[in-house]
Design a protein around this motif. Structure first.
Motif, PDB file in Angstrom:
ATOM      1  N   ASN A 127      40.969  39.543  36.620  1.00  0.00           N
ATOM      2  CA  ASN A 127      40.250  40.342  37.628  1.00  0.00           C
ATOM      3  C   ASN A 127      38.770  39.988  37.661  1.00  0.00           C
ATOM      4  O   ASN A 127      38.164  39.946  38.742  1.00  0.00           O
ATOM      5  N   GLU A 142      36.545  38.513  40.840  1.00  0.00           N
ATOM      6  CA  GLU A 142      35.282  39.121  41.287  1.00  0.00           C
ATOM      7  C   GLU A 142      34.166  38.091  41.333  1.00  0.00           C
ATOM      8  O   GLU A 142      33.287  38.173  42.194  1.00  0.00           O
ATOM      9  N   GLU A 200      42.370  41.803  32.646  1.00  0.00           N
ATOM     10  CA  GLU A 200      40.936  42.040  32.837  1.00  0.00           C
ATOM     11  C   GLU A 200      40.196  40.731  33.088  1.00  0.00           C
ATOM     12  O   GLU A 200      39.342  40.649  33.974  1.00  0.00           O
TER      13      GLU A 200
END
Length: 87
Positions: free
Chosen positions: A81, A85, A78
């Motif tokens: 990621n 982003e 997480e």
């Protein structure tokens, strides 16, 4: 005392790859016939090793450690990621 565990990493051609950790450090790798693994074993599972005369003789599944390790990997994924982003 430093915690020792075996982490089931991979399965290829009927051979399971296990990594021996002492604390967070990888100390050794083992290759076991998949038929000698506990029933239902899957990569990612964590085990408490049993040694006799320096030889690995048994694996004892550690459900709590398996869940903890899975959660740590999920948290890291997480975070990764989110970093992608933001860039």
């Amino acid at each position: 005392m430093i915690e020792r565990r075996l982490s089931y990493q991979d399965l290829e051609d009927g051979v399971a790859t296990l990594l021996l950790f002492e604390g967070e450090e990888i100390k050794e790798d083992f290759y076991w016939d998949v038929e000698d693994m506990p029933d239902g074993a899957e990569p990612g599972d964590q085990y408490q090793p049993e040694f006799e005369d320096g030889e690995l003789v048994a694996l004892h599944y550690d459900e709590e450690l398996t869940e903890q390790t899975f959660e740590e990997h999920q948290d890291a994924l997480e975070w990764y990621n989110e970093m992608l982003e933001d860039n």
